[in-house]
Design an enzyme around this catalytic site. Structure first.
Site, mmCIF file in Angstrom:
data_model
loop_
_atom_site.group_PDB
_atom_site.id
_atom_site.type_symbol
_atom_site.label_atom_id
_atom_site.label_comp_id
_atom_site.label_asym_id
_atom_site.label_seq_id
_atom_site.Cartn_x
_atom_site.Cartn_y
_atom_site.Cartn_z
ATOM 1 N N GLU A 17 -6.056 16.528 -10.888
ATOM 2 C CA GLU A 17 -6.628 16.921 -12.177
ATOM 3 C C GLU A 17 -8.149 17.076 -12.150
ATOM 4 O O GLU A 17 -8.860 16.537 -12.996
ATOM 5 C CB GLU A 17 -6.201 15.930 -13.270
ATOM 6 N N HIS A 67 -2.056 16.901 -26.015
ATOM 7 C CA HIS A 67 -2.117 15.464 -25.710
ATOM 8 C C HIS A 67 -3.363 14.766 -26.248
ATOM 9 O O HIS A 67 -3.325 13.563 -26.467
ATOM 10 C CB HIS A 67 -1.999 15.238 -24.197
ATOM 11 N N LYS A 123 1.870 11.365 -11.273
ATOM 12 C CA LYS A 123 1.057 10.460 -12.101
ATOM 13 C C LYS A 123 1.887 9.218 -12.394
ATOM 14 O O LYS A 123 3.010 9.323 -12.900
ATOM 15 C CB LYS A 123 0.673 11.125 -13.424
ATOM 16 N N HIS A 144 -2.211 11.720 -28.142
ATOM 17 C CA HIS A 144 -2.498 10.336 -27.737
ATOM 18 C C HIS A 144 -3.168 9.565 -28.877
ATOM 19 O O HIS A 144 -2.897 8.382 -29.071
ATOM 20 C CB HIS A 144 -3.381 10.311 -26.487
ATOM 21 N N ASN A 146 -2.168 18.967 -20.354
ATOM 22 C CA ASN A 146 -2.468 18.060 -21.468
ATOM 23 C C ASN A 146 -2.494 18.778 -22.809
ATOM 24 O O ASN A 146 -2.953 18.218 -23.807
ATOM 25 C CB ASN A 146 -3.808 17.355 -21.236
ATOM 26 N N ARG A 194 -4.983 21.343 -13.720
ATOM 27 C CA ARG A 194 -3.922 20.409 -14.142
ATOM 28 C C ARG A 194 -4.140 19.938 -15.584
ATOM 29 O O ARG A 194 -3.184 19.580 -16.269
ATOM 30 C CB ARG A 194 -3.828 19.214 -13.180
ATOM 31 N N HIS A 253 6.503 9.849 -27.928
ATOM 32 C CA HIS A 253 5.458 10.598 -27.218
ATOM 33 C C HIS A 253 5.639 12.113 -27.425
ATOM 34 O O HIS A 253 4.682 12.823 -27.760
ATOM 35 C CB HIS A 253 5.492 10.236 -25.728
ATOM 36 N N ARG A 299 0.813 -1.232 0.000
ATOM 37 C CA ARG A 299 0.000 0.000 0.000
ATOM 38 C C ARG A 299 0.844 1.278 0.000
ATOM 39 O O ARG A 299 0.384 2.338 0.403
ATOM 40 C CB ARG A 299 -0.980 0.024 1.177
ATOM 41 N N LYS A 353 5.368 23.269 -13.511
ATOM 42 C CA LYS A 353 4.566 22.073 -13.245
ATOM 43 C C LYS A 353 4.206 22.004 -11.757
ATOM 44 O O LYS A 353 3.067 21.654 -11.408
ATOM 45 C CB LYS A 353 5.305 20.804 -13.691
ATOM 46 N N GLU A 370 7.878 18.750 -24.640
ATOM 47 C CA GLU A 370 7.192 18.899 -23.338
ATOM 48 C C GLU A 370 7.734 20.109 -22.569
ATOM 49 O O GLU A 370 7.083 20.607 -21.658
ATOM 50 C CB GLU A 370 7.358 17.623 -22.493
HETATM 51 P P1 NAD Z 1 11.569 6.278 -22.228
HETATM 52 O O1 NAD Z 1 11.512 6.054 -20.792
HETATM 53 O O2 NAD Z 1 11.131 5.177 -23.124
HETATM 54 O O3 NAD Z 1 13.046 6.705 -22.636
HETATM 55 C C1 NAD Z 1 13.346 6.968 -23.979
HETATM 56 C C2 NAD Z 1 14.540 6.123 -24.469
HETATM 57 O O4 NAD Z 1 15.742 6.711 -23.986
HETATM 58 C C3 NAD Z 1 14.546 4.675 -23.981
HETATM 59 O O5 NAD Z 1 15.055 3.869 -25.015
HETATM 60 C C4 NAD Z 1 15.537 4.711 -22.815
HETATM 61 O O6 NAD Z 1 16.135 3.465 -22.614
HETATM 62 C C5 NAD Z 1 16.525 5.735 -23.302
HETATM 63 N N1 NAD Z 1 17.239 6.474 -22.268
HETATM 64 C C6 NAD Z 1 16.736 7.003 -21.122
HETATM 65 N N2 NAD Z 1 17.661 7.748 -20.521
HETATM 66 C C7 NAD Z 1 18.771 7.689 -21.275
HETATM 67 C C8 NAD Z 1 20.068 8.284 -21.172
HETATM 68 N N3 NAD Z 1 20.377 9.136 -20.200
HETATM 69 N N4 NAD Z 1 20.988 7.984 -22.128
HETATM 70 C C9 NAD Z 1 20.660 7.159 -23.172
HETATM 71 N N5 NAD Z 1 19.448 6.598 -23.338
HETATM 72 C C10 NAD Z 1 18.512 6.869 -22.392
HETATM 73 O O7 NAD Z 1 10.691 7.535 -22.697
HETATM 74 P P2 NAD Z 1 10.448 9.012 -22.125
HETATM 75 O O8 NAD Z 1 10.313 9.849 -23.322
HETATM 76 O O9 NAD Z 1 11.416 9.392 -21.073
HETATM 77 O O10 NAD Z 1 9.033 8.869 -21.418
HETATM 78 C C11 NAD Z 1 7.879 8.519 -22.145
HETATM 79 C C12 NAD Z 1 6.885 7.931 -21.192
HETATM 80 O O11 NAD Z 1 6.571 8.892 -20.195
HETATM 81 C C13 NAD Z 1 5.581 7.541 -21.849
HETATM 82 O O12 NAD Z 1 5.194 6.268 -21.387
HETATM 83 C C14 NAD Z 1 4.606 8.594 -21.353
HETATM 84 O O13 NAD Z 1 3.283 8.117 -21.266
HETATM 85 C C15 NAD Z 1 5.165 8.909 -20.003
HETATM 86 N N6 NAD Z 1 4.797 10.228 -19.478
HETATM 87 C C16 NAD Z 1 4.318 10.290 -18.215
HETATM 88 C C17 NAD Z 1 4.002 11.506 -17.664
HETATM 89 C C18 NAD Z 1 3.539 11.596 -16.232
HETATM 90 O O14 NAD Z 1 3.102 12.664 -15.816
HETATM 91 N N7 NAD Z 1 3.653 10.531 -15.459
HETATM 92 C C19 NAD Z 1 4.176 12.682 -18.405
HETATM 93 C C20 NAD Z 1 4.675 12.587 -19.701
HETATM 94 C C21 NAD Z 1 4.992 11.345 -20.229
HETATM 95 N N1 GLY Z 2 1.813 15.106 -17.898
HETATM 96 C C1 GLY Z 2 0.567 15.644 -17.465
HETATM 97 C C2 GLY Z 2 0.435 15.720 -15.989
HETATM 98 O O1 GLY Z 2 1.340 15.394 -15.249
HETATM 99 O O2 GLY Z 2 -0.597 16.075 -15.509
#
Ligand code: NAD
Ligand code: GLY
Length: 371
Positions: free
Chosen positions: A242, A253, A147, A257, A250, A246, A272, A125, A232, A189
């Site tokens: 949200e 997005h 999130k 999406h 998006n 918040r 993304h 939990r 943020k 972003e």
């Molecule tokens: P990711 O985690 O897939 O990383 C992108 C690529 O870069 C991967 O191949 C990873 O292995 C590589 N990588 C990471 N750090 C590295 C480094 N320092 N050197 C070399 N390679 C490296 O993708 P991302 O773009 O970081 O994140 C995308 C994800 O985030 C999506 O799933 C999206 O839905 C999510 N997201 C979440 C939120 C949230 O608020 N929680 C907000 C935006 C996006």
């Molecule tokens: N990436 C959108 C949020 O964190 O609300």
């Protein structure tokens, strides 16, 4: 090790700090709100990030507190945000004797941060977790705000929880190994915050700041990551779950999406951040079309994104999407923020003037998708 900036996310007893600087990983245990001495520590990462970044974190944690550290590296990519991977992470923690005092470090991009955060939220939990973002996208967005989620066959991010980290460590040195395309995706972003409500930040990015960020120039990176995290944090503090403002985060997005879904969540085809770049350009075009935003602002934003080598048109996706504009509209109506009758869009009165629009006419959306 140097911490250049600290941004606090003020959420009462769940308040935490985002430390931004250089060579932070090698002292990862020193900047937490609790001691890790004697705790079981779990470091979750992906195979691209393991060497050298996650190894540096593990070594630092072992050195700092003589804590017992276990590391798990999962395959990179969106497919790792799955039930199967979640199960693997939970079993790994339990099999290694994890307890409620254990700490999970998520060292990676948004995939590892979202998956690790969700695992931490439901493990007994809730166990403390620390975000160690290694992509620009994770530093400016996904590691901040709580999130967490995995993807399911029915859609992306549909199973998850709001669960705040205990701290966020943004070590800008890790970006030295990040491929240029991933930097650009994270930049989308970053620029989003200027477009939402900070026109001066957008102007700075436009006047050379953006190019300096993509060139990984130290001062520009610090300014961009700090500004994004501060923006943020302000929004998350006002509306953690949200219910209102918040949703401004998006921007781009709803379109983005749908494009990611139509591209089969295939990162080789569309990242993304690239989907968000196209989505932001479409949101501006939709705003201009409905007469609420000057066409010159829509043009200005598109010009800037293109100058940063980001896509702004659906036609830029290679290979071309098989989905028709009607298919894309249907996907948008399935978005978890949509209701039965309306799709919520973030529209704009201009650069830095985003607002939540709940009554957007599907016909206008179709026209924009068809252009
Ligand atoms: P990711 O985690 O897939 O990383 C992108 C690529 O870069 C991967 O191949 C990873 O292995 C590589 N990588 C990471 N750090 C590295 C480094 N320092 N050197 C070399 N390679 C490296 O993708 P991302 O773009 O970081 O994140 C995308 C994800 O985030 C999506 O799933 C999206 O839905 C999510 N997201 C979440 C939120 C949230 O608020 N929680 C907000 C935006 C996006
Ligand atoms: N990436 C959108 C949020 O964190 O609300």
């Amino acid at each position: 090790m140097s911490i250049e900036k600290t941004v606090s996310v003020g959420l009462g007893d769940r308040t935490y700090d985002i430390h931004i600087g250089r060579d932070i990983l090698s002292a990862a245990g020193n900047h937490l709100p609790f001691s890790i001495d004697g705790r079981r520590v779990f470091v979750l990462t992906d195979e691209n990030v393991l060497e050298p970044h996650a190894r540096t974190v593990c070594a630092a944690l072992e050195k700092t507190a003589a804590a017992s550290v276990s590391c798990l590296a999962l395959p990179p990519g969106e497919s790792t945000k799955s039930f199967a991977a979640l199960e693997r992470v939970l079993a790994w923690i339990l099999d290694q004797g994890g307890t409620r005092q254990s700490v999970l470090f998520a060292v990676g991009g948004g995939v590892i941060g979202d998956l690790g955060g969700f695992a931490a939220a439901i493990m007994m939990r809730g166990i403390p977790f620390v975000q160690v973002p290694t992509t620009l996208l994770a530093m400016v967005d996904s590691a901040v705000g709580g999130k967490t989620a995995i993807d399911v066959p029915q859609g992306k991010n549909l199973v998850g929880a709001f669960y705040q980290p205990a701290g966020v460590l943004c070590d800008l040195d890790v970006l030295n190994t990040l491929p240029a395309r991933e930097m650009r995706a994270g930049y989308a972003e970053t620029v989003k915050y200027g477009l939402i409500n900070d026109p001066e930040f957008f102007l700075w990015l436009e006047n050379g700041g953006g190019k300096s960020v993509l060139n990984k120039e130290p001062d520009a990176l610090i300014k961009a990551v700090e500004t994004a995290c501060r923006k943020k944090a302000e929004i998350v503090e006002a509306d953690e779950r949200e219910g209102g403002v918040r949703a401004l985060l998006n921007l781009g997005h709803t379109f983005g999406h749908a494009l990611e879904a139509a591209a089969g969540y295939d990162g080789d085809r569309l990242l993304h951040g690239e989907a968000v770049a196209i989505g932001m350009a479409l949101a501006f075009r939709l705003s201009a079309r409905t007469g609420i935003c000057p066409a010159t602002d829509a043009r200005r934003v598109e010009d800037h994104l293109q100058a940063m080598d980001l896509p702004t048109r659906i036609g830029a996706i290679v290979p071309k999407l098989a989905a028709s504009p009607d298919d894309l509209l249907t996907i948008m109506k399935r978005d978890k923020k949509a209701t039965a009758q309306t799709i919520h869009f973030i529209l704009l009165h201009g650069v830095g003037q985003a607002f939540i629009a709940k009554d957007v006419d599907s016909k206008d959306v179709l026209d924009i998708l068809t252009e």
